[in-house]
Each structure stands twice: as structure tokens, then as C-alpha cells.
Design a protein around this motif. Structure first.
Motif, short mmCIF file in Angstrom:
data_model
loop_
_atom_site.label_atom_id
_atom_site.label_comp_id
_atom_site.label_asym_id
_atom_site.label_seq_id
_atom_site.Cartn_x
_atom_site.Cartn_y
_atom_site.Cartn_z
N VAL A 1 0.87 -1.18 0.00
CA VAL A 1 0.00 0.00 0.00
C VAL A 1 0.89 1.21 0.00
O VAL A 1 1.83 1.31 0.79
N ASP A 2 0.60 2.17 -0.92
CA ASP A 2 1.47 3.33 -1.09
C ASP A 2 0.58 4.56 -1.34
O ASP A 2 -0.32 4.52 -2.19
N ALA A 3 0.81 5.64 -0.59
CA ALA A 3 0.01 6.85 -0.77
C ALA A 3 0.89 8.08 -0.57
O ALA A 3 1.86 8.03 0.20
N GLU A 4 0.54 9.18 -1.29
CA GLU A 4 1.28 10.41 -1.12
C GLU A 4 0.38 11.61 -1.41
O GLU A 4 -0.63 11.49 -2.11
N ALA A 18 4.91 14.20 0.02
CA ALA A 18 5.19 13.37 1.20
C ALA A 18 4.11 12.32 1.31
O ALA A 18 3.01 12.50 0.77
N GLY A 19 4.44 11.20 1.96
CA GLY A 19 3.45 10.14 2.08
C GLY A 19 3.95 8.99 2.92
O GLY A 19 4.94 9.11 3.65
N GLY A 20 3.27 7.90 2.82
CA GLY A 20 3.63 6.71 3.58
C GLY A 20 3.34 5.45 2.78
O GLY A 20 2.70 5.49 1.74
N GLY A 32 6.38 2.63 6.42
CA GLY A 32 7.45 3.57 6.12
C GLY A 32 6.92 4.92 5.71
O GLY A 32 5.73 5.07 5.42
N VAL A 33 7.79 5.91 5.72
CA VAL A 33 7.44 7.26 5.27
C VAL A 33 8.37 7.66 4.15
O VAL A 33 9.49 7.14 4.02
N LYS A 34 7.90 8.61 3.33
CA LYS A 34 8.72 9.06 2.22
C LYS A 34 8.45 10.54 1.96
O LYS A 34 7.41 11.09 2.36
N GLY A 35 9.36 11.20 1.27
CA GLY A 35 9.20 12.58 0.85
C GLY A 35 10.16 12.87 -0.27
O GLY A 35 11.19 12.20 -0.41
N THR A 52 13.22 7.61 1.52
CA THR A 52 12.30 6.70 2.18
C THR A 52 12.93 6.21 3.48
O THR A 52 14.16 6.16 3.62
N ASP A 53 12.09 5.85 4.43
CA ASP A 53 12.59 5.35 5.70
C ASP A 53 11.61 4.33 6.28
O ASP A 53 10.40 4.60 6.37
#
Length: 366
Positions: A1-4, A18-20, A32-35, A52-53
Motif C-alpha cells: 500500500v502506497d500513498a502520497e 510526502a506520504g507513507g 514507512g514514510v517518504k518525501g 524513504t525510511d
């Protein structure tokens, strides 16, 4: 699952987002989180820099270039795209899809309690030629064991191995172990205590025990000790099926102590197991030592004696104890147990003897 979610500053084709994301797989469930920043250089060429982290892969930075030829006019255009332009954009995804991560610790060396390294020499008749005895490249022939091993090695023969017309020569304190038959071999280590030797491949411990057939002379030769005046750990031969040959096990130069167990021996032309004492010099005096232990061994159609222990060449000063247990004999051509010239404590238990019509009797001690 990926959303931003994204914000486009000013009226240009660039976004800060940004998203998770959530990763799920076998033994894995991590969020995880991303930006990052995404921008069009031309109407069909976009660049993206993201961070990403997550707990599974840690922090990572990625850079990607996406070219979608024919999406719109190829001319540079930094003004806002129309709705139709946006509908023709590709779907943006993380640059990787997590499926599984395997973490493997570096190996470490095991030692015996006296500090010597535990070494294992592998033999597998089905391996490719040119092996050196390591796990990755096993030896393929028993004839190569002596040249590719040292004293106190564990020589581990893989299950389902079959050797024809070959023989193995063992050195001081070596253990010659056959894998398979759900029989566990153990080793006492300084680091982990007593452990089972691991199987060489999945299911190998339940495979067929190794077979040695039609040895040119003796199938297994116990070489005389090269260490003077030292009481060595027993040699061991365990978990094999031996068929044919002159003798199954011999010690032409003498053996101080040996454990022989879990063997089936059949159709030898001579004595199945023939052992003599080890003569050595201790404190300036010549003396002999002889301590064979034979357990869980079956004999069938042996041309000579099943077990022949000859101490007639021993020095008068001899230390010895002989133990036989759980032995089965059928259709033997000679004596079940022939002990000659020994002044030993002999322990015999559970000896089932049926020598057949040509058998000469269970034991001959003289």
C-alpha cells in the motif's frame, strides 16, 4: 500500500510530496514514510528525488528519470499542464517492492575444549570432480580422503553417497562418519557444548546411509599413529554399509582406541574387522595399547571371522579393554569373535550369532 500528497509551488510543473507506505510479506509487516521533489524537464521527461525510511530497509535516497515518449508535445514547457496532460502521466510508485529480507550472521570457528579447531572434510560421491573437501566443493572419492585431511578431522560422508572400488585411509583421531538414516552425530565444542552435526542439505539426515562396495582390498584402513607417547582420542567409524572387498576395517599398523558403530558389513572375502594393538614408547619404555569398542554392527556372509583381534605382536606391557555390544551375525564362514594373544578385559553383551551350517562358533579366545 502506497500513498502520497503533493503541493505544487507557483505555476510550474514541479511538486513537493510526502506520504507513507505499508509492506507486508512472509515474516514482514512494516510501515514507512517518504518525501521528495518531482519535476518535468520537458513535457515527457520527469525527474524525481526521494527519501524513504522504514525499519526493514532503513533510510534510503533514490533518484530516477522517467521518460514517457508521446505524452504531450516534446517542446519544453514549464507552465502548468492541462487536465488531459495530467491524465496521461504514469503512475508513480516506490522504486522497489519489498518481498523478503534475509539477515545472515558471519560464521565463526568452533573449537574442541582443548582449543583445537573443529574441522570437517566433506565427501559426496555425486558432487562434481576436483573438490577439495570443503562444504562447497566436497571430495568425490574415498581414495582422496587421506591426502586432503589432517589428524583429528571429522570426515563427513554425505547421505545417498555410493562408492565402488574405493577405500578410505584414516589418520590419528579422525572420525569417519556417514550421514543419513536419521542418525545424529555429535561433537563437543568449547563454544556451544555438545551439538549435532548439521545436515548437509535439507532432508539429508533422513537419506540413505553411504555405501562402500567392492573395495580393492580393505574398505577402511586405520593408519598407525604418528604421535609418539600420547594417548589420543579414539578414532571412529560410524553409519556405513560395507559390501564386498577383502576386509571392511583393518589396522595394519596398530590402533590404540577406536569406536566402530552402526555398520552393516556383508560379503567380505576375509575377516570383516581385523585390528591389532598400537605399540608406542612411553617414558623410554615400549608398551602396547588396545581399546576397541564395537557396537550396533551386523555381519552377513563374512568369508573369514567377523571380528579378529590379534595381540600376539603386542609388548608384554599392554593396556587393553575390548567391548562388543549389539552385534548380529548370520551365515558366517568363520568365527564370530576371534581374540588372539590378548590379556584383556572383554565385555560382550547382546551378541546374536547364527553362523549358518559352515559357521565355526561364536567365539575363539586363545
Amino acid at each position: 500500500v502506497d500513498a502520497e500528497a503533493a503541493v505544487r509551488p507557483f505555476d510550474v510543473n514541479a511538486w513537493v510530496y510526502a506520504g507513507g507506505y505499508q509492506m507486508d510479506g512472509t515474516g514482514i509487516s512494516d510501515a514507512g514514510v517518504k518525501g521528495g521533489v518531482r519535476a518535468y524537464l520537458t513535457n515527457d521527461l520527469v525527474v524525481d528525488v526521494a527519501v524513504t525510511d522504514d525499519d526493514q530497509f532503513g533510510t534510503n535516497t533514490s533518484f530516477q528519470i522517467i521518460w514517457t515518449p508521446g505524452r504531450t508535445s516534446p517542446t519544453p514547457m514549464m507552465c502548468s499542464h492541462t487536465i488531459l496532460d495530467r491524465l496521461r502521466e504514469p503512475v508513480y510508485r516506490n522504486t522497489y517492492i519489498a518481498t523478503q529480507q534475509v539477515v545472515q550472521d558471519d560464521g565463526f570457528t568452533l573449537h574442541y575444549e582443548d582449543g583445537d579447531v573443529v574441522r570437517v572434510v566433506h565427501v559426496d560421491s555425486s558432487a562434481g570432480g576436483g573438490g577439495d573437501g570443503t562444504f562447497e566443493t566436497p571430495l568425490t572419492s574415498l581414495d582422496d580422503v587421506e591426502a586432503n585431511s589432517i589428524a583429528r578431522d571429522i570426515v563427513l560422508v554425505h547421505s545417498d553417497s555410493a562408492f565402488d572400488g574405493q577405500s578410505a585411509t584414516l589418520q590419528d583421531e579422525q572420525r569417519f562418519l556417514g550421514e543419513g538414516g536419521d542418525f545424529a552425530h555429535t561433537v563437543l565444542t568449547a563454544e556451544l557444548g555438545e551439538i549435532d552435526l548439521p545436515e548437509t542439505s535439507t532432508g539429508a539426515a533422513s537419506g540413505a546411509i553411504p555405501t562402500i562396495a567392492n573395495a580393492p582390498a580393505d574398505a577402511i584402513v586405520l593408519a598407525p599413529s604418528t604421535v609418539t607417547a600420547t594417548v589420543l582420542d579414539p578414532m571412529e567409524v560410524s553409519n556405513f554399509s560395507i559390501d564386498g572387498g577383502a576386509r571392511a576395517i583393518s589396522s595394519p599398523g596398530g590402533i590404540g582406541a577406536v569406536n566402530i558403530n552402526n555398520l552393516t558389513i556383508a560379503n567380505t572375502s576375509g575377516n570383516a574387522i581385523e585390528l591389532t594393538p598400537l605399540t608406542e614408547t612411553v617414558g623410554g619404555e615400549v608398551q602396547s595399547r588396545f581399546n576397541p569398542n564395537i557396537d550396533q554392527v551386523s555381519f552377513d556372509n563374512i568369508g573369514g571371522d567377523d571380528v579378529f583381534l590379534d595381540a600376539t605382536t603386542a609388548e608384554s606391557e599392554i593396556t587393553e579393554e575390548i567391548t562388543l555390544a549389539n552385534v548380529t551375525t548370520t551365515d558366517g564362514q568363520g568365527v564370530g569373535l576371534n581374540i588372539r594373544g590378548n590379556n584383556a578385559v572383554v565385555n560382550i553383551s547382546q551378541y546374536d550369532y547364527d553362523g549358518g551350517t559352515t559357521g565355526q562358533g561364536l567365539s575363539l579366545i586363545h
